[in-house]
Enzyme design. Structure first.
Site, PDB file in Angstrom:
ATOM      1  CG  HIS A  16      14.699  42.083  -4.384  1.00 53.85           C
ATOM      2  ND1 HIS A  16      15.701  41.984  -5.312  1.00 53.85           N
ATOM      3  CD2 HIS A  16      13.719  41.251  -4.817  1.00 53.85           C
ATOM      4  CE1 HIS A  16      15.342  41.136  -6.270  1.00 53.85           C
ATOM      5  NE2 HIS A  16      14.155  40.683  -5.985  1.00 53.85           N
ATOM      6  CB  CYS A  35      11.002  42.274 -10.203  1.00 54.76           C
ATOM      7  SG  CYS A  35      11.308  40.587 -10.727  1.00 54.76           S
ATOM      8  CG  HIS A  41       9.557  39.712  -5.166  1.00 47.86           C
ATOM      9  ND1 HIS A  41       9.664  40.954  -5.747  1.00 47.86           N
ATOM     10  CD2 HIS A  41      10.588  38.979  -5.632  1.00 47.86           C
ATOM     11  CE1 HIS A  41      10.726  40.971  -6.547  1.00 47.86           C
ATOM     12  NE2 HIS A  41      11.317  39.772  -6.499  1.00 47.86           N
ATOM     13  CG  HIS A  43      14.432  36.176  -4.819  1.00 47.18           C
ATOM     14  ND1 HIS A  43      13.895  35.452  -5.860  1.00 47.18           N
ATOM     15  CD2 HIS A  43      14.250  37.483  -5.128  1.00 47.18           C
ATOM     16  CE1 HIS A  43      13.415  36.289  -6.767  1.00 47.18           C
ATOM     17  NE2 HIS A  43      13.599  37.529  -6.348  1.00 47.18           N
ATOM     18  CG  ASP A  81      19.172  34.963   6.907  1.00 51.36           C
ATOM     19  OD1 ASP A  81      18.514  34.682   5.883  1.00 51.36           O
ATOM     20  OD2 ASP A  81      19.198  34.231   7.922  1.00 51.36           O
ATOM     21  CG  HIS A  82      14.962  35.725   7.859  1.00 50.60           C
ATOM     22  ND1 HIS A  82      15.978  34.820   7.631  1.00 50.60           N
ATOM     23  CD2 HIS A  82      13.831  35.019   7.829  1.00 50.60           C
ATOM     24  CE1 HIS A  82      15.465  33.619   7.474  1.00 50.60           C
ATOM     25  NE2 HIS A  82      14.149  33.707   7.593  1.00 50.60           N
ATOM     26  CD  GLU A 126      17.051  37.728  -7.731  1.00 52.11           C
ATOM     27  OE1 GLU A 126      17.309  38.729  -7.055  1.00 52.11           O
ATOM     28  OE2 GLU A 126      16.692  37.778  -8.920  1.00 52.11           O
TER      29      GLU A 126
HETATM   30 NI    NI Z   1      13.163  39.284  -7.195  1.00 53.40          NI
END
Ligand code: NI
Length: 137
Positions: A16, A35, A41, A43, A81-82, A126
């Site tokens: 995100h 961010c 990036h 998580h 996911d992914h 997160e």
């Molecule tokens: Ni983040």
């Protein structure tokens, strides 16, 4: 009959970028810092979904956790996911994908598919240090 709370834990990995398109680049950098990185990036999220209800005297279950897991996979994990939460995910479209907004989005995806009135809480982790709890409106 007794009431109980059943929690299923699932995982997903997603990218995100925190960004408010109404602000200029300088303000986005000041508010969101790392961010706001343009390419995003990632998580490894941990999602805890809690269902509340009476224990069924025949099964001994509030909800069959295999069913709960299947609902979470079909309604949420298969979509996130992914994936990149800013571009790939229908229920996050137009939202800044903070952990708060992702938690609300996941709640709204799950809520209609959990047996009536039983979705109680979701907690979205997160990082090891940051999580959000959401219990509906
Ligand atoms: Ni983040």
């Amino acid at each position: 009959m007794s009431a109980a709370y059943v929690t299923r834990r699932e995982h997903f990995s997603a990218a995100h970028r925190l960004h408010n398109p109404a602000w200029d680049e300088g303000k986005n950098e000041r508010v969101f810092d790392k961010c706001n990185n343009a390419a995003g990036h990632g998580h490894n999220y941990i999602l805890d979904v809690t269902v509340a209800g009476q224990i069924d005297p025949d099964t001994g279950y509030v909800i069959d956790v295999k069913l709960l897991s299947r609902i979470i996979h079909e309604r949420v994990l298969d979509k996130v996911d992914h994936k990149h939460l800013n571009v790939d995910v229908d229920f996050m479209r137009g939202l800044n994908p903070t952990v708060e907004n992702i938690a609300v989005g996941i709640w709204n995806e799950l809520q209609p598919h959990i047996p009536a009135g039983k979705l109680y809480r979701i907690v979205l982790h997160e990082t090891e240090k940051n999580s959000v709890e959401y219990m509906g409106e």
